[in-house]
Design a protein around this motif. Structure first.
Motif, short mmCIF file in Angstrom:
data_model
loop_
_atom_site.label_atom_id
_atom_site.label_comp_id
_atom_site.label_asym_id
_atom_site.label_seq_id
_atom_site.Cartn_x
_atom_site.Cartn_y
_atom_site.Cartn_z
N PHE A 63 0.84 -1.20 0.00
CA PHE A 63 0.00 0.00 0.00
C PHE A 63 0.88 1.24 0.00
O PHE A 63 1.80 1.37 0.80
N TYR A 64 0.58 2.15 -0.91
CA TYR A 64 1.29 3.43 -0.99
C TYR A 64 0.31 4.52 -0.62
O TYR A 64 -0.60 4.83 -1.40
N LEU A 65 0.47 5.06 0.56
CA LEU A 65 -0.45 6.10 1.02
C LEU A 65 0.02 7.44 0.46
O LEU A 65 1.18 7.80 0.60
N ASP A 190 4.25 -7.46 0.83
CA ASP A 190 5.66 -7.29 0.47
C ASP A 190 6.43 -6.57 1.55
O ASP A 190 7.48 -6.97 1.98
N GLN A 191 5.85 -5.42 1.94
CA GLN A 191 6.55 -4.56 2.88
C GLN A 191 5.91 -4.72 4.25
O GLN A 191 4.73 -5.04 4.35
N ASP A 192 6.68 -4.49 5.31
CA ASP A 192 6.11 -4.65 6.64
C ASP A 192 5.47 -3.36 7.15
O ASP A 192 5.06 -3.28 8.29
N ILE A 194 3.29 0.49 5.60
CA ILE A 194 2.74 1.21 4.46
C ILE A 194 3.84 2.09 3.89
O ILE A 194 4.59 2.73 4.64
N ASN A 195 3.97 2.11 2.57
CA ASN A 195 5.01 2.92 1.95
C ASN A 195 4.57 4.39 1.92
O ASN A 195 3.55 4.73 1.33
N LEU A 196 5.34 5.24 2.59
CA LEU A 196 4.96 6.65 2.71
C LEU A 196 5.83 7.56 1.84
O LEU A 196 5.95 8.75 2.10
N THR A 197 6.46 6.96 0.81
CA THR A 197 7.33 7.77 -0.06
C THR A 197 6.58 8.93 -0.68
O THR A 197 7.11 10.03 -0.83
N PHE A 198 5.32 8.69 -1.07
CA PHE A 198 4.57 9.73 -1.77
C PHE A 198 3.55 10.41 -0.85
O PHE A 198 2.60 11.04 -1.32
N TYR A 199 3.73 10.24 0.45
CA TYR A 199 2.73 10.77 1.40
C TYR A 199 2.87 12.27 1.56
O TYR A 199 3.99 12.79 1.69
#
Ligand SMILES: *[C@@H]1O[C@H](CO)[C@@H](O)[C@H](O)[C@H]1NC(C)=O
Ligand SMILES: *[C@@H]1O[C@H](CO)[C@@H](O)[C@H](O)[C@H]1NC(C)=O
Ligand SMILES: *[C@@H]1O[C@H](CO)[C@@H](O)[C@H](O)[C@H]1NC(C)=O
Ligand SMILES: *[C@@H]1O[C@H](CO)[C@@H](O)[C@H](O)[C@H]1NC(C)=O
Length: 431
Positions: A63-65, A190-192, A194-199
Motif C-alpha cells: 500500500f502506498y499512502l 511485500d513490505q512490513d 505502508i510505503n509513505l514515499t509519496f505521502y
C-alpha cells in the motif's frame, strides 16, 4: 539561425533515431502478441490464472499512502487516498520476448484479464471494486501482472475519544477478496509497513506508525493496513482548552463582584452560557459515543457544574444582601463565619475598625454574662443604653462580603484541583 542554435534539434533527432533502434518492436509486434495471447490462446479472464487449478493464486499487495484527506472523528470515517501495488502471476500470459522483437511487457486494460476481486472491506461508501475500466495493467513476459489501482477510500475507524485532543487513533484499511476463498487466493504482503514515499503531510494528523498484516486463516484472505494517527492538538488547545481555562478564571471572579452591584447575577449567567457553548462545540467534534467519555468533556461538565453552582449561590447572596438585619436577624453560625473570615482576612489585627468590633464583642459578651451571673440589675443598666442606640453591627451586606470571600477561595481551589487532576490524568495515561 546560427549553427549553434541547431544543436538542440540535431540532438533530439539523434535521440529519436537511437530510441527507434533500441525499441525495435513495431506496431505489428504488439498486434501479434495481443493476437497470440487473447485470440489464439483464447484467454478467458474468468478462469483463475493458475495452470494447476488446485494450487492457490498468490497475490502480493503493498500500500502506498498518498494522503489523509479527512478524518471525521465524529462520524468515525477516515478518508485516505493512495494506491495499492497488487502483483500476481498469470500462467497464461507468458511469451518469449525474442519472438516479438524484444517485447518484454505490454499494457492491457484492466477489464481484459483476470484480476482478484479485492475491495475495501470496512468501506463506508458503496463497494465498486478497485481501479476502473480505464486503468491499465503491466503484463511481463514471465507472466507477472502488476496492477496499481489508485483510489480514495472511506473506511470505518473506531475513534477512542478518551484523551481528546491528545488522542492517538488506530485505523485499519482491510482489503480482501469477496468471492475467492483462502483456498483459491492467498494474499501476501511485500513490505512490513505502508510505503509513505509519496505521502503528503496532513495538517491535523501525524502518522505515528503503520503496519501491514496478511490474514489468510479467515474464510477469505484479507490484507490489513493499519495507520496509527496522532492528533495535532494545537488547534484544540488554542480554540477550546485555553478559552475554557480563561472562562473558569472568570467563573471564580464572580465572587469578586460585590452583591450590591447589579451585574453579579448576569455576569454569572454569561459565564455559564459561554461554558455551555464550548461544551457543545467539543461535543460537536466528538462521536456520539456512550461507551467511553473524553476527559475534556468531563472537565467541561465539571466547570459547567461549578458555574451553575456559582449562579445559584449568587442569587441567594443577592437575596440575602437585600435583607435588613433588624427585620431578619442574622443566624449565629453566619456571624461566627463572619468573625472567622475577618480573622483570616486580618481585618482585626490591622485595627482599622476597632470600634465596630469591640462593640460587637461587648454585646455578645454582655448577653452571655446576663445568663451566667445572677447580677442582672447592674448589667441591665449597662446594656440597655447600648442596645437602644445599637446599629446593626453585622449587616447582611458584610455577611455577603464574607460569603464572597469563602466562595472565592473554595471555587479557586476547586478549579485548580480539577484542572491539575485532568492534566495529571492526561500525562500519566499517555505514558
Ligand atoms: C503460492 O505460495 C505457496 C506458499 O508459498 C506455494 O505453495 C504455492 O505453490 C504458490 N502458488 C503458486 C501458483 O505459485
Ligand atoms: C522486428 O522488427 C523489424 C523492424 O524493426 C521487422 O522487420 C521484423 O519483422 C520484426 N520481427 C518480428 C518477428 O516481428
Ligand atoms: C517477471 O519479470 C518482472 C520484470 O522483469 C520481474 O519484476 C518479476 O519479478 C518477474 N516475475 C517472476 C515470477 O519471475
Ligand atoms: C517505497 O516505494 C519506493 C518506490 O517504489 C521504494 O523506492 C521504497 O524503497 C519503498 N519504501 C519502503 C520502505 O519499502
Amino acid at each position: 539561425m546560427g549553427p549553434r542554435k541547431l544543436y538542440p534539434f540535431l540532438l533530439t533527432f539523434l535521440l529519436i533515431i537511437y530510441l527507434r533502434k533500441t525499441n525495435t518492436q513495431t506496431l505489428d509486434d504488439a498486434k501479434d502478441l495481443l493476437k497470440k495471447l487473447f485470440i489464439t490462446d483464447a484467454y478467458n479472464k474468468v478462469v483463475r490464472p493458475t495452470c494447476d487449478q488446485s494450487a492457490t493464486t498468490n497475490v502480493s499487495m503493498s500500500f502506498y499512502l498518498t494522503g489523509i484527506i479527512d478524518f471525521d472523528s465524529q462520524k468515525e470515517i477516515l478518508t485516505t487516498s493512495g494506491y495499492i501495488n497488487i502483483v500476481w502471476n498469470d500462467c497464461k500470459l507468458i511469451w518469449n520476448p525474442l519472438d516479438y522483437n524484444n517485447t518484454y511487457y505490454i499494457l492491457v486494460p484492466q477489464d481484459s484479464v483476470w484480476t482478484p476481486d479485492v475491495d475495501l472491506r470496512n468501506s463506508m461508501s458503496k463497494l465498486k471494486g478497485l481501479g476502473s475500466s480505464n486503468f491499465y495493467l503491466s503484463v511481463y513476459n514471465n507472466g507477472s501482472v502488476e496492477w496499481y489501482p489508485y483510489g480514495t477510500w472511506k473506511s470505518a475507524c473506531n475513534v477512542d475519544i478518551t484523551y481528546f485532543p491528545f488522542d492517538t487513533q488506530s485505523c485499519d484499511l482491510k482489503f480482501g477478496t469477496w468471492a475467492y476463498t483462502t483456498g483459491d487466493v492467498s494474499i501476501t504482503v511485500d513490505q512490513d509497513a505502508i510505503n509513505l514515499t509519496f505521502y503528503e503531510e496532513n495538517t491535523a494528523w501525524t502518522i505515528v506508525e503503520t503496519s501491514v498484516n496478511a490474514i489468510n486463516y479467515m474464510y477469505s484472505p484479507v490484507a490489513v493496513f493499519t495507520i496509527k494517527l496522532n492528533r495535532k492538538p494545537l488547534f484544540f488547545l488554542l480554540n477550546i482548552l485555553l478559552p475554557v481555562i480563561m472562562l473558569s478564571l472568570l467563573n471564580v471572579c464572580i465572587f469578586v463582584l460585590p452583591a450590591q452591584s447589579g451585574e453579579k447575577a448576569s455576569f454569572a449567567v454569561t459565564v455559564f452560557l459561554s461554558l455551555v457553548i464550548f461544551l457543545s462545540i467539543v461535543m460537536g467534534t466528538l462521536p456520539q459515543n456512550s461507551e467511553e467519555i473524553s476527559f475534556l468533556g468531563v472537565y467541561l461538565v465539571i466547570m459547567a457544574a461549578f458555574s451553575t453552582l456559582a449562579v445559584i449561590l449568587t442569587m441567594f447572596q443577592i437575596r440575602l444582601n437585600s435583607r435588613d438585619a433588624d427585620v431578619d436577624p442574622i443566624p449565629s453560625w453566619l456571624i461566627k463565619l463572619q468573625v472567622m473570615v475577618e480573622v483570616i482576612r486580618c481585618r482585626r489585627c490591622s485595627k482599622v475598625h476597632p470600634a465596630t468590633y469591640s462593640q460587637d464583642e461587648v454585646v455578645m459578651f454582655s448577653s452571655d454574662r446576663t445568663n451566667l451571673t445572677g447580677d442582672t440589675t447592674s448589667e441591665k443598666t449597662k446594656s440597655k443604653p447600648q442596645a437602644s442606640n445599637q446599629q446593626p453591627i453585622v449587616t447582611w451586606n458584610q455577611i455577603c462580603s464574607s460569603l464572597d470571600f469563602v466562595f472565592f477561595w473554595v471555587f479557586s481551589i476547586g478549579t485548580v484541583i480539577t484542572s491539575v487532576t485532568i492534566v495529571a490524568i492526561y500525562n500519566i495515561d499517555q505514558r
